[in-house]
Design an enzyme around this catalytic site. Structure first.
Site, PDB file in Angstrom:
ATOM      1  N   GLY A  62      85.345 -66.177 -14.848  1.00 34.94           N
ATOM      2  CA  GLY A  62      84.287 -65.359 -14.280  1.00 34.94           C
ATOM      3  C   GLY A  62      83.118 -65.366 -15.240  1.00 34.94           C
ATOM      4  O   GLY A  62      83.143 -66.046 -16.263  1.00 34.94           O
ATOM      5  N   ASP A  63      82.088 -64.609 -14.923  1.00 37.00           N
ATOM      6  CA  ASP A  63      80.872 -64.574 -15.724  1.00 37.00           C
ATOM      7  C   ASP A  63      80.253 -65.963 -15.879  1.00 37.00           C
ATOM      8  O   ASP A  63      79.918 -66.575 -14.898  1.00 37.00           O
ATOM      9  CB  ASP A  63      81.127 -63.901 -17.074  1.00 37.00           C
TER      10      ASP A  63
END
Lengths: 720, 720
Positions: A312-313
């Site tokens: 993620g990110d």
């Protein structure tokens, strides 16, 4: 001892050594990690087997960012459309955007890198007809066509890293805005390599470098009210730069336009049918990211440390189910567990040694306050994740936030102690073996296939969207059901046909989206392959608007196979009788009340008389079954996640595969319970997914049964 | 005396002279008519001022039909699609059709007049690859593409006139099936002319020839269960013939294909965007019908009789709002009154001396039996029709069926006596003048325009359809509101712009239908004209999916003007805040409870922040208003007919036209009441549309008010 210690990661917090050590012991944590604003103390390091330290590649050094503002990351945005009320139109290009996040890049010639587009005709406005005023941030179009709408595709610099911006604004931080720099540029690239080495030198106690994440964040744009304006967790919006576009041209042989990124304002959302340009861009960037990531991981390995990537990110270009991922050489993946789907998105990632899930709730004040009981969220999270863990386990679990907050809730500490023990007990019993699955594969068919494994109908991390939950429920149900699930694309079918081990194909989504498939349903190779597959005995489940593409008198192109069609507004003259209702059916056997179809597609009707209608509401078909040759199909108007719908799907899959007789191989009669069998390890477990006590009968493949009662959220292991 | 006699037509019935004469007196009937199975007696003829006799042109003489079976009427049908499971596919072309209605025409070479179409690819199968077996009624396709779907466009003869078939089956008649013959063929043409003359010779007492109707019925196809399979009240399915197609080619210069009629199985329903070929065909047939009809009407006139056309049944090609209608020279139109819309469809017909409405219920056993109270249907019918009559009166009214049945319900006879008196009282007061209308026109914009005046969103005569009622309600509301209503087409706008007397344009319908407009919304001439119109002060009301055509990042092309957009599935990444809710607004002032949007379009959201949301349900915008230049727009998610929604629309129209201050010119405060003012005649009337007593205040243009109370369904006339 394995049952009491291991597989658990705790966040550290300064000045709390004594209390944390107590929790470390109770939760059996063998790893501690720092997080924003915390550091791992020496006392704690000694207690833990491993220390994780987070690392950001492309933000965190403001001096470098400021000194190299021409190497900041970019983003293409589309201005708000402006309607020309005269033959001159003025477009305030940043109207509605957040000026602390994005600023127009005028270092690169706007006339070359921007496009002014007439959205009434689709024409690009010749550059001679517009000019940009940097002081007012206005593009003025001359010789505009009155009453046409105009937009500007603007190349911007990112002044603020989106994740830092989000955290800063959400938590009211008072920190300097971290600017993201782009390693596509050689200077930044060599800088981040050197900085990594320096950081590794300075962190001898770190065992695991927790990379958060690599280089480019998913697409996240804020508006001028400092709130989310656009979010695409899978987006490539932040990967663009003039240099990348130039290198793309060298590599792929053609030049991209701003419009290839802006995509009429849809920004290539995964819900869009992917353009070839966007697919090529993803390939190009994924290759680049994997190569540079590998270089970084190799360095980490050279320091004798493990490299763990946060799922993620800043993960644009890492594509854990993509073709370059394995090259990176990561040791582990860690991700936030929002539900069963996101658990499987983590646990199914290939080419890593282990996977770790970060569970909810975060120890943050929004949950840990005296108005709230954090145990509820923990239980809900665990119940949804546990089903999925049983099918495909993560190897480790952990929590995040400020442990000092959690310590104020002793019953929470108690409950997590139970959960961590239950987690270890699972691994103790299964010993790395796999859970029993049905003797056929389930394939989810959409335009993305494998690359978007467990990622369909998903906008942002486990967030509920009205237009998604009635499809996402299929994935959530499957995440914990005893089926091997494969994600396949239309191109897979066109290139390789349909694999023999697939028992049932699911196509689910709204018409026109990548998930349903849009123009692929006009492709005779695709429809012929599926008709042939089903006719020979395969199963097909369509949910919502499956096989939808208006062509030659059909909206559902496979209406012959599905036995149903959708009225889209111009076949009202055709009478619909919907009169072959069947009220008893294998699929419906465990349903006791009204079925929840969620948003539920409307206006579906039976085609002629060769299908059975299992459910009709307000004269619309909600469930229908059909025989097609030796195969079968099931139509469902929607399937939000619930125990009832999970069972409905389970039965529909066995029925569609013509394998009803295998349903009761490792089966529980009570829909609030499920069981998972690890035949090789010689154990099976029965779980209670509800908060109430449940009594259930377990059917084993040999025909024998046992009855048992489980307490709220309970589980019980048995030897086979 | 005018108030007690006149303007009413009664059905005759044999052997009931005394009773009928009593009803004639009580209802003030001045005309009697025969109907199926009844004749007008001499005693009755003397009592009535006029005698109507029904006349069928193209059915009724079975001897002629049998002797000229090659001149029977035709129909193109599409076979059920069949999926090829091998490289040979057999298509039972009449499967699902009613063999007593249609039979394949093999007198005309199937290889020339039929088409076998691959519906997977759209390709026409070469004639060498298929053959037809007349004995089995099967088309066999060789070298078929496995897994493709095939259909056959079949030219059939009609063995049974659809209206006769419908009546026969519905009423369990035991009569010979009447076959329809086609006056396009010269022999039939001269035959029907001669037969008309003969009939006129034999009916000296007939004053009015009630033509039911001319030559071709609307499209009505039954299935093999003797039930309706396809119905299009406006259809041209029965007008086709090989001769007509040949003559079309001579007249229009190009050849039509079977597919031009079959239209992928949609058969050119009015809900479809009309193809040029279909428009040309309508023109061609309408011209032919008008010419032959004129010839017949001239003959009737030569006999000193009036020609009255029934609006419905064999009316294909008569197009009462079309360009050839006036040439026919009809004296009158009579039609069945289902509601306000169908009343207006009759009363607005131009180029006739008078119009007549046939009211419900028919005196048939399904209504007139001891399980039922026929007064309820009569009242409901009268209440819906009355509003429309006040705006644009029909000149006469009547009933149909068996008077002997009605006589068993004395209270029904009483109630109709009241209604007929009320009807005459209206004409007595208004003396041919028109009711007050608002100082601006309302234009309904769709792909058909004037030709389909009061006919949009309408499948079959006043029948409720789930996908229609939320739009049809707009028409029903308008049928009795004080606005001059005009139906305009996109071509009108393209050719002539928007007329200055139009105050508000309404665009309503589902995306992709002719009513919404589909690809016209990509047409810059159309969108520019409307933007310009509104910007200069005009009003625009969009209902459902107005201006819908996915192009260049917009689904509602006029989202700038409407202030709202619809999420169609791939812009979920875009945040929607819908946060400028306005709970008080001129439009909403008379709403006291939840608004009924009917089927209600979903997923509509506010575009940026320049519109006001008046109603939001389940996060979807249901009503929004917007300012665009000096003009205004209103978005409504749906508008079924009800007193509440009628008022909502009335207010929305005044608001959109920026003429709120004119709302109270002849206005009633109580939404269950309405008033109509005949300024020239010096009277106004207030009506109670409900079954309850209502008190209301009437606002006059001079600012004065009166308060009054009306009984259930009551009315009261006042001098101005």
């Amino acid at each position: 001892m394995e049952m009491k210690k291991g597989r658990v990661t705790l966040p550290a917090e300064e000045g709390m050594d004594k209390e944390i050590i107590d929790v470390v012991d109770r939760w059996g944590a063998d790893a501690v990690r720092d997080s924003d604003g915390t550091k791992v103390s020496d006392a704690l390091k000694i207690r833990a087997d491993k220390v994780y330290s987070k690392y950001f590649f492309t933000r965190g050094d403001q001096e470098f960012a400021k000194a190299n503002s021409d190497e900041l990351q970019h983003m293409y945005i589309m201005s708000k459309p402006v309607t020309a009320t005269t033959d001159t139109v003025e477009i305030p290009i940043m109207d509605g955007y957040f000026d602390q996040q994005l600023i127009p890049d005028t270092d690169h010639d706007p006339k070359k890198w921007w496009e002014v587009i007439n959205r009434t005709t689709g024409e690009v406005v010749p550059t001679e007809q517009w000019r940009y005023s940097e002081s007012s941030q206005i593009v003025q179009v001359n010789q505009a066509k009155q009453w046409h709408r105009y937009t500007v595709n603007v190349l911007t610099y990112q002044l603020w890293d989106p994740v830092h911006m989000y955290n800063h604004i959400t938590n009211n931080w008072d920190t300097e805005h971290q600017m993201p720099y782009d390693p596509r540029y050689p200077k930044t690239r060599s800088y981040i390599i050197e900085r990594l080495k320096k950081w590794l030198d300075e962190h001898p106690d770190t065992d695991v470098v927790r990379i958060t994440t690599f280089f480019y964040n998913f697409t996240l744009i804020f508006n001028d009210a400092r709130k989310e304006k656009y979010v695409d967790w899978f987006g490539y919006g932040a990967t663009v730069s003039p240099l990348a576009i130039e290198q793309f041209e060298q590599e792929k042989g053609y030049q991209l336009r701003s419009e290839d990124f802006v995509d009429q304002g849809y920004y290539n959302s995964p819900f869009r049918m992917p353009s070839q340009a966007f697919l090529d861009w993803m390939d190009f960037q994924t290759k680049f990211v994997s190569e540079l990531a590998k270089e970084c991981v190799d360095i980490i390995h050279n320091y004798g440390k493990e490299a763990m990537m946060f799922l993620g990110d800043h993960w644009a270009g890492t594509e854990p189910y993509g073709k370059y991922f394995k090259n990176i050489g990561l040791d582990a993946i860690v991700g936030s567990v929002g539900d069963g789907v996101t658990l499987r998105m983590i646990s199914d990632v290939p080419h890593v040694k282990y996977t770790e899930g970060r569970f909810l709730p975060y120890f943050f004040p929004d949950t840990f306050n005296d108005q709230n009981d954090p145990i509820e969220e923990a239980n809900q999270n665990w119940l949804q994740a546990r089903r999925a863990i049983l099918r495909k386990p993560i190897q480790r679990m952990g929590y995040g936030g400020y442990i000092s907050l959690a310590l104020k809730f002793p019953t929470f500490i108690d409950r997590v102690e139970e959960i961590t023990n239950e987690f270890r007990e699972l691994h103790h019993h299964i010993k790395g073996t796999s859970a029993y699955v049905a003797p056929f594969k389930v394939a989810i068919l959409n335009s993305w296939g494998k690359q978007r494994t467990w990622m369909s109908h998903h906008v942002h991390h486990a967030i509920w969207y009205k237009q998604c939950y009635s499809y996402y429920g299929i994935l959530e149900a499957l995440s914990g059901l005893p089926f091997e699930v494969e994600f396949i694309s239309f191109e897979d079918i066109k290139n390789d046909g349909i694999s023999d081990d697939i028992g049932v194909i699911i196509n689910a989504g709204d018409a026109g989206t990548s998930w349903s498939g849009d123009y692929y349903w006009k492709d005779e190779v695709v429809t012929s392959a599926i008709r042939s597959f089903v006719y020979r005995g395969g199963g097909f489940i369509g949910v919502g608007e499956p096989t939808a593409y208006e062509y030659q008198g059909s909206f559902f192109q496979l209406s012959d196979l599905l036995g149903v069609q959708k009225e889209v507004g111009y076949s009202l003259s055709m009478d619909k009788y919907n009169d072959t209702l069947v009220d008893q059916h294998f699929i419906l056997e465990d349903q006791t009340g009204p079925i929840d179809y969620g948003e539920s597609v409307r206006y579906v009707y039976q085609v002629d008389d060769h299908s059975d209608i299992l459910s009709l509401e307000d004269d619309d078909v909600k469930i229908a079954t059909n025989q097609f040759g030796k195969g079968r199909s099931v139509y469902l108007a929607g399937l939000p996640y619930s125990p009832e719908n999970t069972r409905l799907l389970q039965r529909a899959l066995y029925w569609a595969a013509s394998q009803e007789n295998r349903l009761t191989d490792w089966y529980t009669t009570n829909i609030y319970t499920e069981c998972a069998a690890y035949v090789e390890a010689g154990y099976y477990v029965v779980i209670n997914n509800s908060y109430e006590r449940q009594t259930t009968t377990v059917y084993k493949p040999d025909g024998t049964t046992i009855e048992l009662t489980l307490e709220s959220m309970g589980y019980k292991w048995f030897e086979i």
